[in-house]
Design a protein around this motif. Sequence first.
Motif, PDB file in Angstrom:
ATOM      1  N   HIS A   1      -3.800 113.364 -22.744  1.00 50.82           N
ATOM      2  CA  HIS A   1      -4.738 112.467 -23.404  1.00 50.82           C
ATOM      3  C   HIS A   1      -4.201 112.107 -24.778  1.00 50.82           C
ATOM      4  CE1 HIS A   1      -8.563 110.735 -24.750  1.00 50.82           C
ATOM      5  NE2 HIS A   1      -8.806 110.603 -23.458  1.00 50.82           N
ATOM      6  N   ALA A   2      -4.309 110.824 -25.115  1.00 49.87           N
ATOM      7  CA  ALA A   2      -3.721 110.345 -26.365  1.00 49.87           C
ATOM      8  C   ALA A   2      -4.530 110.758 -27.584  1.00 49.87           C
ATOM      9  CB  ALA A   2      -3.589 108.823 -26.328  1.00 49.87           C
ATOM     10  N   THR A   3      -5.842 110.945 -27.406  1.00 55.88           N
ATOM     11  CA  THR A   3      -6.712 111.312 -28.540  1.00 55.88           C
ATOM     12  C   THR A   3      -7.411 112.638 -28.239  1.00 55.88           C
ATOM     13  OG1 THR A   3      -8.555 110.048 -27.609  1.00 55.88           O
ATOM     14  CG2 THR A   3      -7.100 108.902 -29.151  1.00 55.88           C
ATOM     15  N   THR A   4      -8.309 113.037 -29.123  1.00 57.33           N
ATOM     16  CA  THR A   4      -9.023 114.299 -28.962  1.00 57.33           C
ATOM     17  C   THR A   4     -10.158 114.164 -27.954  1.00 57.33           C
ATOM     18  OG1 THR A   4      -8.556 114.802 -31.290  1.00 57.33           O
ATOM     19  CG2 THR A   4     -10.235 116.125 -30.187  1.00 57.33           C
ATOM     20  N   PHE A   5     -10.225 115.103 -27.025  1.00 58.59           N
ATOM     21  CA  PHE A   5     -11.314 115.136 -26.045  1.00 58.59           C
ATOM     22  C   PHE A   5     -12.447 115.949 -26.658  1.00 58.59           C
ATOM     23  CE2 PHE A   5     -13.544 116.564 -22.233  1.00 58.59           C
ATOM     24  CZ  PHE A   5     -13.573 115.401 -21.481  1.00 58.59           C
ATOM     25  N   ARG A   6     -13.557 115.308 -26.957  1.00 56.85           N
ATOM     26  CA  ARG A   6     -14.617 115.954 -27.724  1.00 56.85           C
ATOM     27  C   ARG A   6     -15.988 115.519 -27.223  1.00 56.85           C
ATOM     28  NH1 ARG A   6     -12.538 111.649 -30.279  1.00 56.85           N
ATOM     29  NH2 ARG A   6     -13.978 110.094 -31.111  1.00 56.85           N
ATOM     30  N   ARG A   7     -17.000 116.112 -27.794  1.00 51.74           N
ATOM     31  CA  ARG A   7     -18.378 115.763 -27.451  1.00 51.74           C
ATOM     32  C   ARG A   7     -18.656 114.298 -27.826  1.00 51.74           C
ATOM     33  NH1 ARG A   7     -23.829 118.628 -30.004  1.00 51.74           N
ATOM     34  NH2 ARG A   7     -25.352 117.297 -28.906  1.00 51.74           N
ATOM     35  N   GLY A   8     -19.335 113.593 -26.943  1.00 52.71           N
ATOM     36  CA  GLY A   8     -19.624 112.180 -27.164  1.00 52.71           C
ATOM     37  C   GLY A   8     -18.561 111.246 -26.616  1.00 52.71           C
ATOM     38  N   PHE A   9     -17.476 111.849 -26.080  1.00 50.74           N
ATOM     39  CA  PHE A   9     -16.379 111.022 -25.557  1.00 50.74           C
ATOM     40  C   PHE A   9     -16.809 110.353 -24.248  1.00 50.74           C
ATOM     41  CE2 PHE A   9     -12.229 110.157 -23.672  1.00 50.74           C
ATOM     42  CZ  PHE A   9     -11.545 109.670 -24.774  1.00 50.74           C
ATOM     43  N   GLN A  10     -16.458 109.078 -24.068  1.00 50.17           N
ATOM     44  CA  GLN A  10     -16.801 108.331 -22.860  1.00 50.17           C
ATOM     45  C   GLN A  10     -15.627 108.379 -21.868  1.00 50.17           C
ATOM     46  OE1 GLN A  10     -18.079 104.385 -23.820  1.00 50.17           O
ATOM     47  NE2 GLN A  10     -20.036 105.063 -24.680  1.00 50.17           N
TER      48      GLN A  10
END
Length: 545
Positions: free
Chosen positions: A515-524
């Motif tokens: 994944h290119a960015t951070t996988f976090r809460r609120g992620f779609q």
Amino acid sequence: MDSRVSELFGGCCRPGGGPAVGGTLKARGAGSSSGCGGPKGKKKNGRNRGGKANNPPYLPPEAEDGNIEYKLKLVNPSQYRFEHLVTQMKWRLQEGRGEAVYQIGVEDNGLLVGLAEEEMRASLKTLHRMAEKVGADITVLREREVDYDSDMPRKITEVLVRKVPDNQQFLDLRVAVLGNVDSGKSTLLGVLTQGELDNGRGRARLNLFRHLHEIQSGRTSSISFEILGFNSKGEVVNYSDSRTAEEICESSSKMITFIDLAGHHKYLHTTIFGLTSYCPDCALLLVSANTGIAGTTREHLGLALALKVPFFVVVSKIDLCAKTTVERTVRQLERVLKQPGCHKVPMLVTSEDDAVTAAQQFAQSPNVTPIFTLSSVSGESLDLLKVFLNILPPLTNSKEQEELMQQLTEFQVDEIYTVPEVGTVVGGTLSSGICREGDQLVVGPTDDGCFLELRVCSIQRNRSACRVLRAGQAATLALGDFDRALLRKGMVMVSPEMNPTICSVFEAEIVLLFHATTFRRGFQVTVHVGNVRQTAVVEKIHAKS
């Protein structure tokens, strides 16, 4: 044969004189070798190499389950014995869902004894009578000489027995086609299904494209289906000798349905949908010999591994490259397949004997990955792939199929059409149960979470009428005057007895590949579950305990 396959199956010779865990046939001829480091069998002149004691060649011991039967000989059996053999053949055919393999000249413990010419001829005659009794056909796959402890030539014969089950029109196998853009996926399918070689400029693929922009660009952007048939004798049935799909179905006892998926990165979501929705039995990963593993090849390989779809590899366009380039591409594939994330055992197929062995071991072990090198222009080694597909048995056993058929009906809606004088038609896969003409089902969920009643008016498989649909089979269902506007892809048609409910919140265990960015809460994210493709929001992340 590649020695790594023998190592995986525990070798083909038992140093101590008893059966090995498994292995390939140790015999002369047909382009195979023993692939193990045990002592050689005695030659016809009675001398042993190095003065070592003889060790008999072995196959794995015969299993009670499965579709492989060992027979030492079948010479003039009594009537009682013959009836018992026929019952045994019915059981093996049921286990193989219409296909069984007989090894003649092999004891139950796997010892390769072999038979003299006269005994082998009598045994094959008896096997033919047995097959006629159950309405099956037999095809000799290969014959091998065994030179262990005998001055007379003795042979092992491997025979394919095929019978279409009484409740089916033909045996069915679904193969998803993966690979990078411009690797030659659609061209290969065009050559296989049309029966004509490509001209080097993509002529063979034109009949497979569904949209004008695909013809103009030469790139697949949608999911298309192509069929390749084999008759009871193992001969190819395609559009070269049949005008319509109906004629192919009528002439075939085994049908390979190819699911042609997109290779370009921007159509990756379409490829994922094809793998998750259409439930392929296995996948064909196509790699261009001149480019090697490039573009989306690794992503498609990762998808097949993540979804646990067995796959084999085809290296195409070998007519454009020097032999050293093809060998370099094969070595690159072998390195990738043996990496810790894959744990596969590559098996290069170079002869018809290899293709037969590859088909059997591919079905028995998820680790074996056959590799074919071929050309869609010159046709080099194309027949080896056809032999492999013809012999490749169903990868799900009869018990799993029966358990699915005993469950309540559930049909996944993948496509929706409006056909003149027929009405609304849906296409998809029956994931469980049995569906018949006239069945009353419910479809949903709608936008408000409801399920609507409907009736199945008619069923078609591979453009041929079909009265009964069984679990695992793909088909189109006519729904009469049911309003098409109420339907959408991802819905399910289920038995009313199921009392279906919907959910909008669920827990899932995930593995983050990249994944290119951070996988976090609120992620779609976009969730693919079977034929459902839906956006979702990550509400909470639990640490793995």
